[in-house]
Design a protein around this motif. Structure first.
Motif, mmCIF file in Angstrom:
data_model
loop_
_atom_site.group_PDB
_atom_site.id
_atom_site.type_symbol
_atom_site.label_atom_id
_atom_site.label_comp_id
_atom_site.label_asym_id
_atom_site.label_seq_id
_atom_site.Cartn_x
_atom_site.Cartn_y
_atom_site.Cartn_z
ATOM 1 N N GLY A 71 11.643 1.053 -8.940
ATOM 2 C CA GLY A 71 12.888 1.489 -8.339
ATOM 3 C C GLY A 71 13.011 1.212 -6.862
ATOM 4 O O GLY A 71 13.859 1.786 -6.188
ATOM 5 N N VAL A 72 12.164 0.316 -6.335
ATOM 6 C CA VAL A 72 12.270 -0.054 -4.927
ATOM 7 C C VAL A 72 13.458 -0.994 -4.772
ATOM 8 O O VAL A 72 13.495 -2.062 -5.386
ATOM 9 C CB VAL A 72 10.981 -0.735 -4.438
ATOM 10 C CG1 VAL A 72 11.139 -1.163 -2.979
ATOM 11 C CG2 VAL A 72 9.809 0.215 -4.590
ATOM 12 N N THR A 73 14.419 -0.632 -3.979
ATOM 13 C CA THR A 73 15.661 -1.397 -3.871
ATOM 14 C C THR A 73 15.719 -2.253 -2.622
ATOM 15 O O THR A 73 16.735 -2.882 -2.354
ATOM 16 C CB THR A 73 16.864 -0.444 -3.866
ATOM 17 O OG1 THR A 73 16.726 0.474 -2.764
ATOM 18 C CG2 THR A 73 16.947 0.327 -5.167
ATOM 19 N N LYS A 116 0.834 -1.204 0.000
ATOM 20 C CA LYS A 116 0.000 0.000 0.000
ATOM 21 C C LYS A 116 0.865 1.250 0.000
ATOM 22 O O LYS A 116 0.590 2.227 -0.697
ATOM 23 C CB LYS A 116 -0.918 0.002 1.222
ATOM 24 C CG LYS A 116 -2.141 -0.888 1.109
ATOM 25 C CD LYS A 116 -3.001 -0.757 2.354
ATOM 26 C CE LYS A 116 -4.251 -1.623 2.247
ATOM 27 N NZ LYS A 116 -5.083 -1.515 3.477
ATOM 28 N N ALA A 117 1.915 1.219 0.815
ATOM 29 C CA ALA A 117 2.790 2.389 0.913
ATOM 30 C C ALA A 117 3.532 2.633 -0.391
ATOM 31 O O ALA A 117 3.710 3.781 -0.821
ATOM 32 C CB ALA A 117 3.786 2.195 2.061
ATOM 33 N N ARG A 118 3.974 1.553 -1.081
ATOM 34 C CA ARG A 118 4.763 1.714 -2.300
ATOM 35 C C ARG A 118 3.918 2.109 -3.505
ATOM 36 O O ARG A 118 4.343 2.890 -4.341
ATOM 37 C CB ARG A 118 5.517 0.414 -2.609
ATOM 38 C CG ARG A 118 6.520 -0.002 -1.550
ATOM 39 C CD ARG A 118 7.525 1.090 -1.268
ATOM 40 N NE ARG A 118 8.490 0.681 -0.258
ATOM 41 C CZ ARG A 118 9.339 1.514 0.327
ATOM 42 N NH1 ARG A 118 9.323 2.790 0.022
ATOM 43 N NH2 ARG A 118 10.189 1.071 1.226
ATOM 44 N N GLU A 157 4.795 -11.097 -9.615
ATOM 45 C CA GLU A 157 4.336 -9.878 -10.277
ATOM 46 C C GLU A 157 4.515 -8.672 -9.358
ATOM 47 O O GLU A 157 4.892 -7.580 -9.804
ATOM 48 C CB GLU A 157 2.872 -10.036 -10.686
ATOM 49 C CG GLU A 157 2.260 -8.828 -11.380
ATOM 50 C CD GLU A 157 2.762 -8.671 -12.806
ATOM 51 O OE1 GLU A 157 2.299 -7.752 -13.504
ATOM 52 O OE2 GLU A 157 3.619 -9.472 -13.229
ATOM 53 N N ALA A 158 4.255 -8.844 -8.067
ATOM 54 C CA ALA A 158 4.434 -7.750 -7.116
ATOM 55 C C ALA A 158 5.890 -7.303 -7.064
ATOM 56 O O ALA A 158 6.191 -6.105 -7.113
ATOM 57 C CB ALA A 158 3.969 -8.192 -5.727
ATOM 58 N N VAL A 159 6.812 -8.258 -6.994
ATOM 59 C CA VAL A 159 8.235 -7.917 -6.931
ATOM 60 C C VAL A 159 8.693 -7.287 -8.238
ATOM 61 O O VAL A 159 9.501 -6.343 -8.247
ATOM 62 C CB VAL A 159 9.071 -9.169 -6.600
ATOM 63 C CG1 VAL A 159 10.555 -8.852 -6.665
ATOM 64 C CG2 VAL A 159 8.710 -9.689 -5.220
ATOM 65 N N ARG A 160 8.178 -7.774 -9.359
ATOM 66 C CA ARG A 160 8.535 -7.191 -10.646
ATOM 67 C C ARG A 160 8.118 -5.731 -10.701
ATOM 68 O O ARG A 160 8.877 -4.868 -11.165
ATOM 69 C CB ARG A 160 7.874 -7.974 -11.792
ATOM 70 C CG ARG A 160 8.336 -7.547 -13.188
ATOM 71 C CD ARG A 160 7.637 -8.336 -14.265
ATOM 72 N NE ARG A 160 6.232 -8.000 -14.338
ATOM 73 C CZ ARG A 160 5.755 -6.953 -15.011
ATOM 74 N NH1 ARG A 160 6.581 -6.138 -15.651
ATOM 75 N NH2 ARG A 160 4.469 -6.713 -15.055
ATOM 76 N N PHE A 169 -1.431 -3.191 -6.991
ATOM 77 C CA PHE A 169 -1.160 -3.670 -5.647
ATOM 78 C C PHE A 169 -1.346 -2.575 -4.599
ATOM 79 O O PHE A 169 -0.713 -2.592 -3.561
ATOM 80 C CB PHE A 169 0.256 -4.246 -5.580
ATOM 81 C CG PHE A 169 0.382 -5.500 -6.372
ATOM 82 C CD1 PHE A 169 0.122 -6.726 -5.786
ATOM 83 C CD2 PHE A 169 0.717 -5.466 -7.709
ATOM 84 C CE1 PHE A 169 0.221 -7.897 -6.520
ATOM 85 C CE2 PHE A 169 0.809 -6.628 -8.449
ATOM 86 C CZ PHE A 169 0.560 -7.854 -7.849
ATOM 87 N N ALA A 170 -2.228 -1.620 -4.894
ATOM 88 C CA ALA A 170 -2.496 -0.591 -3.901
ATOM 89 C C ALA A 170 -3.154 -1.185 -2.672
ATOM 90 O O ALA A 170 -3.055 -0.657 -1.579
ATOM 91 C CB ALA A 170 -3.390 0.490 -4.496
#
Length: 463
Positions: A334-336, A216-218, A325-328, A395-396
């Motif tokens: 750009g989430v590292t 949700k945050a991302r 799919e979420a990780v992709r 993925f909100a």
């Protein structure tokens, strides 16, 4: 002549109406044995009913109370205690794993725990008193864990009790000391499986909450929720327990003790694999792929010859596709925080594409079956993560329950009724009652949620 156990089961089932109204030890024993017999093939239906019936008949004759009558011998008292704790332990464990309500409050139980009785134990072909005592103690701890409201965090006292339980196991229950071909090996394996399951029960809410709030945050633009330290610790312990379970299955497979489909084995592996998949959305280490591949391969082996288990396997495979799919998407944004060494080779399987395409074609509202059995409208755009975009997924919000329930309606993902059943080996086929094959659970989402452990893990919980 057929399988002897099946013949006895059919005869016993036919005689149940003759004893159902009797309050006697034999009534408790009969219903309990039938419940145990049906557990591998029908845990969520017939077995659950028979185990519940055995528990209530036990309560009716006060087996849960410590006998005080001087006329009752020590042997009879111990037999009553052992029967009570056998019934209570299995019924309680099953209801927790199926996410069903508690059947009896432990405050009413005064019966002492089982204890060695040489005059009785020496007559047993399989003396399992150590196992029964340890299992009863573990189920009492599990009851304390599940007794907490799902929004609460189990106390540190419960965790200390679990650690003490494991430390106090006698040498006869050390799995590494038991020969894999002895009759006690799988019983002890299940004991350890339930121990790690209890550790999972303590941290399951934290894991699902962390994944949901992180996504949700991302993707939703909200603030990252800060979890308290104990919640973070329980989540980490939960993932560690899931990996421990997979290591148990490695030993079971290495020693040739992995069986065809059974509820306990299948759900244990499903829960462990699913938790590793969920945790992999947040962070992946170098062993992530190995754990996931091993878990899925083990589920496939256990599902051979069983259409319902095969449908359950599809649930876990769909979760894998969702996680990848979420990780992709996280990686694209750009989430590292995700370990970049584990972001290569994400698969968009045909199962996932079929499911996503089907889901986007559904009306804006779909009826979702609730626990009470009623249907409520579900806004697909809000809780099953449908939106515009390349993959059709947003993925909100993270509500796996809606998506996974919808999965069971995809015709291309569900094997036709009866498929693969001819591949059952003769021993397994003879064990099963033909009546079990007339009910197809492969298209029942609530059944599959219980079978895979998704219901127990709280995919439908809201923050």
């Amino acid at each position: 002549m057929g399988n002897i156990s099946r013949i006895f089961y059919q005869q016993a089932r036919n005689l149940i109406p003759d004893i159902i109204e009797l309050n006697s030890i034999r009534t408790v024993q009969a219903t309990f044995v039938i419940g145990v017999y049906l557990l591998p093939a029908s845990a969520i239906s017939s077995s659950y009913v028979y185990l519940g019936l055995a528990l209530r008949k036990a309560l009716a004759i006060d087996l849960h109370l410590e006998p005080e009558e001087a006329s009752i011998s020590d042997t009879e008292k111990e037999l009553r205690r052992r029967l009570w704790w056998a019934v209570y332990s299995l019924e309680r464990c099953t209801t927790v794993k199926l996410n069903r309500p508690r059947s009896v409050d432990t405050v009413i139980i005064t019966a002492n725990l089982p204890s060695p009785l040489p005059a009785l134990d020496a007559q047993q072909a399989f003396n399992n008193i150590d196992h029964q005592l340890a299992n009863a103690q573990l189920m009492m701890i599990l009851d304390r864990i599940e007794g907490h409201n799902t929004a609460q965090i189990p106390s540190k006292g419960v965790e200390a009790a679990l650690k003490q339980w494991k430390r106090s196991l006698p040498p006869t229950l050390k799995l590494e000391l038991i020969h894999p071909r002895t009759s006690s090996y799988r019983a002890t394996f299940h004991l350890y499986l339930n121990y790690y399951f209890a550790r999972i029960a303590m941290g399951k809410v934290s894991i699902v909450a962390r994944v949901r709030t992180y996504l949700k945050a991302r993707f939703g633009g909200g603030d990252q929720h800060v979890f308290e330290e104990h919640s973070h610790y329980l989540a980490e312990a939960c993932i560690k327990a899931a990996k421990k379970i997979l290591r148990l299955y490695e030993d079971v497979r290495r020693t040739g003790n992995l069986t065809r489909f059974s509820f306990t084995d299948f759900q244990g592996c499903s829960v462990a694999t699913s938790l590793v998949l969920l945790a992999g959305i947040l962070e992946r280490d170098s062993d992530y792929e190995r754990h996931v591949n091993f878990g899925l391969d083990s589920l496939r082996k256990m599902a051979e010859g069983n259409s319902t288990a095969t449908a359950g396997l599809k649930f876990v495979e769909a979760l894998q596709s969702i996680a990848e799919e979420a990780v992709r998407k996280l990686y694209q944004h750009g989430v590292t925080a995700i370990n970049t060494t584990a972001t290569q080779g994400f698969r968009r399987t045909s199962d996932y594409n079929t499911w996503a395409d089907w889901l986007t074609r559904q009306p804006r509202q779909a009826n979702i079956m609730t626990r009470s059995g009623t249907q409520t409208p579900l806004e697909l755009g809000e809780t099953s993560m449908i939106s515009n975009g390349e993959s059709g997924m947003d993925f909100a919000t993270w509500d796996g329950a809606a998506a996974l329930q919808q999965l069971s309606s995809v015709p291309s993902l569900i094997p036709p009724s009866g498929i693969l059943q001819h591949e059952l080996d003769s021993a397994s086929a003879d064990m099963l009652d033909p009546a079990m094959f007339t009910t197809d659970y492969s298209e029942d989402p609530m059944f599959l949620m219980g079978l895979t452990g998704f219901d127990m893990m709280g995919f439908g919980l809201q923050n």
